[in-house]
Design an enzyme around this catalytic site. Sequence first.
Site, PDB file in Angstrom:
ATOM      1  N   SER A 147      46.323 -24.949 -23.894  1.00 55.17           N
ATOM      2  CA  SER A 147      46.527 -23.969 -22.839  1.00 55.17           C
ATOM      3  C   SER A 147      45.256 -23.165 -22.588  1.00 55.17           C
ATOM      4  O   SER A 147      44.243 -23.721 -22.195  1.00 55.17           O
ATOM      5  CB  SER A 147      47.718 -23.072 -23.174  1.00 55.17           C
ATOM      6  OG  SER A 147      48.082 -22.277 -22.074  1.00 55.17           O
ATOM      7  N   ASP A 293      45.414 -21.019 -15.484  1.00 55.04           N
ATOM      8  CA  ASP A 293      44.749 -21.218 -16.763  1.00 55.04           C
ATOM      9  C   ASP A 293      44.456 -22.717 -16.921  1.00 55.04           C
ATOM     10  O   ASP A 293      44.812 -23.514 -16.052  1.00 55.04           O
ATOM     11  CB  ASP A 293      45.601 -20.645 -17.899  1.00 55.04           C
ATOM     12  CG  ASP A 293      46.897 -21.386 -18.115  1.00 55.04           C
ATOM     13  OD1 ASP A 293      47.356 -22.076 -17.185  1.00 55.04           O
ATOM     14  OD2 ASP A 293      47.475 -21.288 -19.218  1.00 55.04           O
ATOM     15  N   ASP A 295      45.565 -25.371 -18.424  1.00 58.36           N
ATOM     16  CA  ASP A 295      46.588 -26.411 -18.274  1.00 58.36           C
ATOM     17  C   ASP A 295      47.559 -26.103 -17.145  1.00 58.36           C
ATOM     18  O   ASP A 295      48.560 -26.801 -16.963  1.00 58.36           O
ATOM     19  CB  ASP A 295      47.334 -26.656 -19.579  1.00 58.36           C
ATOM     20  CG  ASP A 295      48.257 -25.520 -19.982  1.00 58.36           C
ATOM     21  OD1 ASP A 295      47.947 -24.352 -19.642  1.00 58.36           O
ATOM     22  OD2 ASP A 295      49.275 -25.778 -20.642  1.00 58.36           O
ATOM     23  N   ASP A 297      49.783 -23.900 -16.443  1.00 53.46           N
ATOM     24  CA  ASP A 297      51.167 -23.427 -16.545  1.00 53.46           C
ATOM     25  C   ASP A 297      51.280 -21.933 -16.259  1.00 53.46           C
ATOM     26  O   ASP A 297      52.379 -21.428 -16.065  1.00 53.46           O
ATOM     27  CB  ASP A 297      51.791 -23.793 -17.894  1.00 53.46           C
ATOM     28  CG  ASP A 297      51.134 -23.138 -19.091  1.00 53.46           C
ATOM     29  OD1 ASP A 297      50.060 -22.524 -18.941  1.00 53.46           O
ATOM     30  OD2 ASP A 297      51.690 -23.258 -20.206  1.00 53.46           O
TER      31      ASP A 297
END
Length: 546
Positions: A147, A293, A295, A297
């Site tokens: 992440s 961000d 990734d 999500d």
Amino acid sequence: MTLADLRARAEAWRDEDPDPTTRVEVDRLLDAGDEAGLAERFDHRLQFGTAGLRGALGAGPNRMNRALVRRATAGVAGWLRSQGRHGTVVVGRDARHGSAAFATDAAAVLAGAGFDVRVLPRPLPTPVLAFATLHLGAVAGVMITASHNPPEDNGYKLYLGDGAQIVPPADAEISAAIDAVGPLDSVPLDPGAVVTLGDDVLDAYLTSVTGLLRDGPRAVEVAYTPLHGVGAETLRAAFERAGFPAPHEVLEQVEPDPDFPTVRFPNPEEPGALDLVLALARREQVDLVLANDPDADRLAVAVPDPSGADGWRPLTGDELGAVLADHILSGGSAPPGATVVTTVVSSRLLSKLAGAAGVRYAESLTGFKWVVRAPGSGGQLLFGYEEALGYCAGEVVRDKDGISAALLVAELAATRPVLDRLHAIFRAHGAHITRQRSLRVAGADWLERVTAAMGAVRHDPPGSLAGRRLLNVEDLISGGRLPPSDVLVWDLDGARLVLRPSGTEPKLKLYAEVVVPVADDVDAARRAGSLAVDEVLDAAAARLAL
């Protein structure tokens, strides 16, 4: 553990490690007699929790590496079989260092365990993997991502067939299954059975998330950054399919780069992370700033604000949560059982919006694994969010999704300035000003000190804080309306404070909220609330004395 024990453990680990790079790292530590380095890597194992695995890259069971990923995946496969879960497993990855090799290893282990393994065709956002798990009727999904962690980290997230991340007791059961895995050379691999997907799943995801939108205006100019992550391709395609103009992109950050060279920490909440996209917004005179961000999500949003620095103001997670909820709730009658959800540390403004719209409101513990389950059996999640920039509209993705959230914010901004909508909400329900503060604790005894501080205020709460009388204390340590968790909720006169230790770092987190009635001037109410929330946090920090 003695140095001799550490050396023996390191040599045994090295001898079964499939990666020559980490084998060399172990040899270097052994040759140097680096007891501290060996202890850091080999005295413990990264624990598999509800968020899976996450940690620094490197050799040893306490770092992220190919050996750990193979062993963890063998444990996951064994646990799935023990639960009678057989069939398809989907594997996805981001573009971090090691992600490609980790995804390849995870897929080969799962295929060797007899699962029908499908791999996403290239680095894609985490919400696409969560969607694919549901869309393909899989029994599980594995996403290789850390992440918004620093560039030296990577991680491993597990979704089950319901499209959500695991919750207890599955984490402890899987951890035990990992411990029970024998020598790595006994773990069967079948890379030839792995099937790489085409773009059909991504196409289905785009169709589903654009289906969340209504017919209406699409004329909105957006400045966007994926912060060197994997979001740009998917967001660009989503905007095109929805009929929005192509966003202006920060060229220095638009391509995936695992070193994240232009940001100190690739988290859109961090100071300075939005500097380049805000500069682009000023140059292009856009209507809206969006940032994912790495990734994709999470979603950060900034809006034009004459009172803000350089004419722009990033919204807090709670402010954006309120605006998105209001937008979704204004779309017409909600289906029976529709529920809006936020976490216990987030603003309670959502409860007022839900009450005004006549829909059910629920709270959960932090983390989307809890948010998406809060509606309960038979309930339907209409909207969920957490203050750490995570948003979920409907149940297309049963996790936070920064792509669908970006579409919804763009839809709103095309009809009305986002700040106007937020000010209207504050006028109706009061300006809800929230802020988080982390009290970092130095020293090896940090856990004991944090535990002692929580125990002290748990048994002797203050009668008032910053001149605000304490009206009620809710202690979640033994459960009740929520699963047991080390969380204290203090309801104060016109304010609220939530205290909880960090699950991974040496700090205690405080979440404060102050509600200020708005007579006319929203900005004046916001300023007053900002001062008041700092007073509450200051008083709480002084009481905890960490």
